[in-house]
Motif scaffolding. Sequence first.
Motif, PDB file in Angstrom:
ATOM      1  N   SER A 218       0.891  -0.989   0.364  1.00  0.00           N
ATOM      2  CA  SER A 218      -0.107   0.059   0.299  1.00  0.00           C
ATOM      3  C   SER A 218       1.256   1.555   0.169  1.00  0.00           C
ATOM      4  O   SER A 218       1.816   0.809   0.532  1.00  0.00           O
ATOM      5  CB  SER A 218      -0.821   0.282   1.048  1.00  0.00           C
ATOM      6  N   ASP A 221       2.057   1.656   3.433  1.00  0.00           N
ATOM      7  CA  ASP A 221       3.210   1.153   4.195  1.00  0.00           C
ATOM      8  C   ASP A 221       4.510   1.133   3.179  1.00  0.00           C
ATOM      9  O   ASP A 221       5.526   1.654   3.561  1.00  0.00           O
ATOM     10  CB  ASP A 221       2.671  -0.595   3.438  1.00  0.00           C
ATOM     11  N   PHE A 269      -3.524   3.092   8.678  1.00  0.00           N
ATOM     12  CA  PHE A 269      -3.935   2.848   7.776  1.00  0.00           C
ATOM     13  C   PHE A 269      -4.505   1.784   7.008  1.00  0.00           C
ATOM     14  O   PHE A 269      -3.728   0.768   7.119  1.00  0.00           O
ATOM     15  CB  PHE A 269      -2.863   3.470   6.765  1.00  0.00           C
ATOM     16  N   GLU A 271      -6.736  -0.949   5.397  1.00  0.00           N
ATOM     17  CA  GLU A 271      -6.571  -1.196   4.026  1.00  0.00           C
ATOM     18  C   GLU A 271      -8.115  -2.344   4.090  1.00  0.00           C
ATOM     19  O   GLU A 271      -8.697  -2.281   5.065  1.00  0.00           O
ATOM     20  CB  GLU A 271      -6.111  -2.357   2.943  1.00  0.00           C
ATOM     21  N   ALA A 272      -8.577  -3.312   3.043  1.00  0.00           N
ATOM     22  CA  ALA A 272      -9.719  -4.069   3.251  1.00  0.00           C
ATOM     23  C   ALA A 272      -9.177  -5.489   4.297  1.00  0.00           C
ATOM     24  O   ALA A 272     -10.626  -5.309   4.988  1.00  0.00           O
ATOM     25  CB  ALA A 272     -10.016  -4.150   1.464  1.00  0.00           C
ATOM     26  N   LYS A 273      -8.426  -5.328   4.462  1.00  0.00           N
ATOM     27  CA  LYS A 273      -8.067  -6.570   5.021  1.00  0.00           C
ATOM     28  C   LYS A 273      -6.697  -6.551   5.717  1.00  0.00           C
ATOM     29  O   LYS A 273      -6.568  -7.734   6.840  1.00  0.00           O
ATOM     30  CB  LYS A 273      -7.255  -8.020   4.115  1.00  0.00           C
ATOM     31  N   SER A 274      -5.767  -5.396   6.021  1.00  0.00           N
ATOM     32  CA  SER A 274      -5.287  -4.933   6.888  1.00  0.00           C
ATOM     33  C   SER A 274      -5.192  -3.136   7.669  1.00  0.00           C
ATOM     34  O   SER A 274      -5.652  -3.274   6.756  1.00  0.00           O
ATOM     35  CB  SER A 274      -3.487  -5.412   6.231  1.00  0.00           C
TER      36      SER A 274
END
Length: 318
Positions: A218, A221, A269, A271-274
Motif C-alpha cells: 500500500s 506501507d 492506515f 485497507e480492506a484486510k489489514s
Amino acid sequence: MTTYENTEENGMNERGALLDFPGADELATAGLVEPLSEPALARVLAEVEAAVATEGTTGTTVITGRAGLKAGGGTVTPIRGPSGRRRILIGMLTTAAVAAGVVTYANTSAAPASTGTHSGVRADTAAVFLNDISTVAASQSAATGKYWRDRTTVGDSYISQSMVQSFVINGKLSTKGKLPDWQLGPKDLDWKGLDQLTTDPAQLLALLQTPPRPKSISPFDQAASLLTESPASPKLRAGLFKAMSGLKGVKLVGQVKDSTGRGGTAVEFAEAKSVGRVIVDPKTSAILEYTFTWTAGASKGKVTHLTVLSSGFTDKIG
C-alpha cells in the motif's frame, strides 16, 4: 453539598454544568485553526500557567505541551472546585485553547486509554500532525556512511550502498543477500535512487497514488518502509511525511507506547484486510515502531511489528 449535587437538584445534567462557562460556544465551534506563532504561543501558555498557579488546583491536565498545541493535540479538562472560580478558570483555558488552535479530544469511547484512541477526532488532524513532523524531519542533520543500520528488538540490520543486507543477531553475523529495492509507486529504488528522488511532497504523493502494480504494498506501507528502513535524507523524509498527510484514509491515533514502553504518536492506515500503523517520536521524527495487523482472511488477527531502537549511518558492521 457539592456543586454537582446543586446542579442536579436544578435539573441540569453534568454535561450542561461542564459547558456552562465563558467561551464554551467558541470552543464547540472553533474546530481546527492555524497554530499561533512561537511568541504568541508562549504568551498564551504563560497566561494559562499563571492562571493554574493562582487557582492552586492539582491533578488537572490543561494542555499537552507545545508540540501538542502545534500539532492540534491539546486537552482542556474541567476543574472541580468552587463553581465561580472554576468557571472563570475554564473560561481562560478555553480562550487560550481556541486562540492557540487546540483541538479538544473527547475520549468517550470504550477503548482502553493505553491504546491512544480518541473518539471525535477530526479527519484532518492526521494531516496536521504529519505536516508538523515534516518540519521536525527537515531540521535533522544530514549524515553519510557505508551502511544504514537499524537496531531492533530482534537484532541489528545493515544495508550496504550496493543493497546487500546483513544481520547481527545474538552476536552472530549473517548475510541475507541483495535486498529488494524499496517501492515508491511505479519506481523501484536502490540506495543511489533515493539520492536522485524528488523531495517535493506533491510529486511524492503523486507517485504514491499511482495505480498499484501486481504484489505492490500500500502507499502508506511504501512511505513507512522508506521512513523506517532506508537512508532517506532529512529533506526526503520531510517530503514523505507531507506526502503521507495527503493520503486518504490516514488517521491520527494519538499518544501510545511501543512494545518497549517508549511514548510516541501513532498514525494508521486501514485497507480492506489489514491495518498498518507507525509510531513516531514527535521530537525527532524517528519511526519507533511499525505494526501490521491482518483484519480479515486466513491470517485475521495476526500481528507483526518492527520495533526500531535506533537507526543511522555507520562505517562498519558490528
